[in-house]
Design a protein around this motif. Structure first.
Motif, PDB file in Angstrom:
ATOM      1  N   GLU A  64       0.936  -1.163  -0.091  1.00 26.03           N
ATOM      2  CA  GLU A  64       0.119   0.017   0.141  1.00 26.03           C
ATOM      3  C   GLU A  64       0.968   1.356   0.112  1.00 26.03           C
ATOM      4  O   GLU A  64       1.637   1.735   0.932  1.00 26.03           O
ATOM      5  N   LEU A  65       0.816   1.915  -1.251  1.00 24.34           N
ATOM      6  CA  LEU A  65       1.770   3.066  -1.165  1.00 24.34           C
ATOM      7  C   LEU A  65       1.378   4.196  -0.500  1.00 24.34           C
ATOM      8  O   LEU A  65       2.255   4.981   0.039  1.00 24.34           O
ATOM      9  N   ASN A  66       0.320   4.368   0.039  1.00 22.62           N
ATOM     10  CA  ASN A  66      -0.200   5.584   0.981  1.00 22.62           C
ATOM     11  C   ASN A  66       0.270   5.338   2.346  1.00 22.62           C
ATOM     12  O   ASN A  66       0.056   6.284   3.000  1.00 22.62           O
ATOM     13  N   SER A  69       5.482   8.012   2.234  1.00 18.52           N
ATOM     14  CA  SER A  69       5.453   9.274   1.740  1.00 18.52           C
ATOM     15  C   SER A  69       6.836   9.951   1.451  1.00 18.52           C
ATOM     16  O   SER A  69       7.777   9.355   2.236  1.00 18.52           O
ATOM     17  N   SER A 118       3.378  -3.500  -5.275  1.00 18.34           N
ATOM     18  CA  SER A 118       3.105  -2.170  -5.626  1.00 18.34           C
ATOM     19  C   SER A 118       3.358  -1.894  -7.312  1.00 18.34           C
ATOM     20  O   SER A 118       4.522  -2.482  -7.605  1.00 18.34           O
ATOM     21  N   VAL A 120       3.690   0.663 -10.664  1.00 20.01           N
ATOM     22  CA  VAL A 120       3.612   2.165 -10.875  1.00 20.01           C
ATOM     23  C   VAL A 120       4.046   2.314 -12.412  1.00 20.01           C
ATOM     24  O   VAL A 120       4.603   1.593 -12.804  1.00 20.01           O
ATOM     25  N   ASN A 125       7.251   7.950 -11.009  1.00 19.96           N
ATOM     26  CA  ASN A 125       6.820   7.133 -10.100  1.00 19.96           C
ATOM     27  C   ASN A 125       7.807   6.035  -9.918  1.00 19.96           C
ATOM     28  O   ASN A 125       7.899   5.383  -8.932  1.00 19.96           O
ATOM     29  N   LEU A 129       9.369   4.649  -6.649  1.00 18.26           N
ATOM     30  CA  LEU A 129       9.252   3.269  -6.163  1.00 18.26           C
ATOM     31  C   LEU A 129      10.691   2.541  -5.974  1.00 18.26           C
ATOM     32  O   LEU A 129      10.803   1.931  -5.050  1.00 18.26           O
ATOM     33  N   ARG A 132      11.688   4.084  -2.535  1.00 16.98           N
ATOM     34  CA  ARG A 132      10.938   3.337  -1.555  1.00 16.98           C
ATOM     35  C   ARG A 132      11.320   2.071  -1.396  1.00 16.98           C
ATOM     36  O   ARG A 132      11.445   1.544  -0.127  1.00 16.98           O
ATOM     37  N   TYR A 288      -1.218  -2.989  -5.727  1.00 17.41           N
ATOM     38  CA  TYR A 288      -1.814  -1.649  -5.344  1.00 17.41           C
ATOM     39  C   TYR A 288      -1.197  -0.642  -6.310  1.00 17.41           C
ATOM     40  O   TYR A 288       0.229  -0.869  -6.409  1.00 17.41           O
ATOM     41  N   LYS A 290      -0.944   3.674  -7.383  1.00 24.46           N
ATOM     42  CA  LYS A 290      -1.025   5.139  -6.813  1.00 24.46           C
ATOM     43  C   LYS A 290      -2.426   5.587  -6.955  1.00 24.46           C
ATOM     44  O   LYS A 290      -2.880   5.511  -7.927  1.00 24.46           O
ATOM     45  N   VAL A 300      -7.246   4.133  -3.334  1.00 22.06           N
ATOM     46  CA  VAL A 300      -6.151   3.516  -4.064  1.00 22.06           C
ATOM     47  C   VAL A 300      -6.283   2.280  -4.956  1.00 22.06           C
ATOM     48  O   VAL A 300      -6.989   1.416  -4.487  1.00 22.06           O
TER      49      VAL A 300
END
Length: 499
Positions: A64-66, A69, A118, A120, A125, A129, A132, A288, A290, A300
């Protein structure tokens, strides 16, 4: 005519995952306590916990990218991801305890191993990723994460999503194999079956009409027995309101100061469901993406393999809908009747501050099937309209309250509201919700039974070995727990099976 009261130690309102969890914890910690449950529907786990009414994701911040941040200096803030992951691990430990002690059986009927990914698109993006991944894979909780921006590798991971995709488009994905799909409705019913077999009383088709505090600090709960039309009065020293979206109205009836200046905004969810078995078999993961700019965190997009009624399914969404109901089985008057003199300013401020959300919801509500198909084709480029239908999921009530950020702040999360004397508590909010049920119910116990909680600590640690510790700071304990829960819940992976 005087009222006739039935006295009990604890009353749980709502027979969903939260009440099932609190009831199960209390049955272990205080087996002599008398506990009663009131549920307005015919059986347990039929509203927010129902398998069709939530995404079924074991929320552990693996995809879950949310939950992550990018800070202003370009670094990745993963503090929320760590918190959510540790909370889900608490849930898995308690479920493992219930299985190992033969209180519930056949864990594959409620939890299934499934890769979490995830996904993107676009250079910016992809860069996010990768950054991240580099940050998270260095952390003990996420060290199994893999990253790839190679089309050849992605074809192996997500063949359905790479077929017919333009090769010049930059895409990337991360993957962790130890994710899960969870049927919270099935888990809820398993827990209640055990509780009912051990003298916990569950009253179905019983709706709570009113809650008032007595002069001695106990609570009077007015209950409507729907089958015979009778009104019952129950008295209890502690009440937990776990009625999903219906909790707000009941909390307001208590009159406690903590219930003031809190509002709720209902959002319904829609999912597209694949009806073509050949397509379903080409995908095996929860993927998931973005959220679009201006869209709320709960929107999402994700393409999910699900296991529902012993059958593999494929869902995409969520798409937002709007209904003034606070529950799927609620009333069209729910929203308007939740507006009180004490929360009117708060609700009004939220309306002004969240015009972008209002615009988003309007756009979603009037979307055609073809517009939804275009969003799906961001994930499955060759998706065919005839292969997909639409199902309405559950209602979620987002909490609105005054915070340090100002009046009428919309909260995206799960929170507990409890009285100062600890005699009543209510659960409000939405995701990650059910995934963190055990952590949240332990929080209720700590806040509402502080003296007993200290006495119960050794027993809680037997059920939840990481209780009071940060798994992020104890990597050896983390490894032990991941191995033991994987074995107990039948989630054995090659990493653990060979260790």
């Amino acid at each position: 005519m005087s009222k006739s009261y039935t006295k009990t130690d604890v009353i749980l309102i709502g027979a969903g995952i939260m009440s099932a969890t609190l009831g199960s914890l209390l049955k272990e910690l205080a087996p002599d306590w008398n506990v009663r449950v009131f549920e307005s529907l015919e059986k347990a786990g039929e509203e927010s916990s129902n398998v069709w009414n939530n995404a079924g994701t074991g929320h552990a911040a693996l995809c879950e990218l949310n939950y992550t941040s990018e800070r202003s200096d370009g670094t990745i803030d993963m503090s929320k991801a760590i918190k959510v992951n540790e909370q889900f691990q608490v849930s898995q430990q308690f479920w493992s305890y219930l299985v190992n002690s033969d209180k519930i059986q056949n864990p594959r009927e409620f939890i299934t191993p499934l890769p979490h990914m995830s996904f993107v698109q676009g250079e910016q993006n992809v860069a996010f990723l990768r950054k991240r991944y580099q940050t998270m894979s260095d952390h003990p909780l996420f060290q199994d994460m893999e990253f790839s921006d190679s089309m050849e590798q992605l074809k192996q991971w997500i063949p359905l999503m790479t077929k017919e995709r333009a090769s010049e488009e930059p895409i990337a994905a991360t993957k962790i194999d130890n994710g899960t799909d969870v049927n919270f409705g099935a888990l809820t019913r398993k827990m209640f079956d055990h509780l009912e077999a051990n003298n916990l009383e569950v009253n179905y088709k019983h709706s709570v009409e009113d809650i008032k505090q007595n002069s001695d600090g106990s609570w009077e709960v007015k209950v409507h027995d729907q089958e015979n039309g009778r009104i019952e009065y129950h008295q209890s020293d502690f009440v937990f309101i776990g009625g999903g979206g219906g909790s707000l109205h009941l909390l307001q009836k208590t009159g406690i100061p903590e219930s003031k200046r809190i509002g709720g905004f209902p959002v319904s969810g829609l999912f597209m469901v694949c009806n073509n078995p050949e397509v379903i078999e080409q995908h095996h993961a929860k993927v998931y993406g973005k959220a679009k700019v201006g869209a709320p965190p709960m929107s999402v997009p994700h393409l999910d393999t699900r296991f529902i009624d012993d059958k593999k399914s494929l869902l995409f969404g969520p798409f937002a809908g709007f209904s003034p109901k606070f529950l799927k089985t609620g009333s069209l008057l729910d929203l308007i009747t939740s507006v009180k003199s004490d929360n009117l300013v708060t609700m009004s401020a939220a309306g002004v501050k969240n015009m972008s959300l209002t615009k988003y919801l309007i756009e979603q509500v009037i979307s055609s099937k073809e517009q939804r198909m275009e969003e799906l084709r961001e994930f499955i480029p060759d998706a065919k309209s005839e292969d997909w239908g639409l199902v309405t999921a559950g209602q979620r009530v987002q909490v609105i309250k005054d915070t340090e950020d100002g009046k009428g702040t919309l909260q995206f999360g799960t929170e507990v509201v409890h009285s100062a004397d600890g005699t009543i508590a209510a659960l409000l909010g939405a995701s990650p919700g059910a995934s963190t049920a055990v952590h949240v119910m332990l929080e209720v116990i700590e806040k509402c039974f502080p003296e007993q909680a200290k006495e119960w600590e050794p027993q809680i640690r037997e059920m939840i070995p990481s209780y009071g510790k940060s798994l992020a700071e104890h990597p050896e304990l983390l490894r032990e727990i991941k191995k033991s829960t994987a074995e107990a819940l039948d989630l054995i992976e090659k990493e653990y099976a060979n260790s």
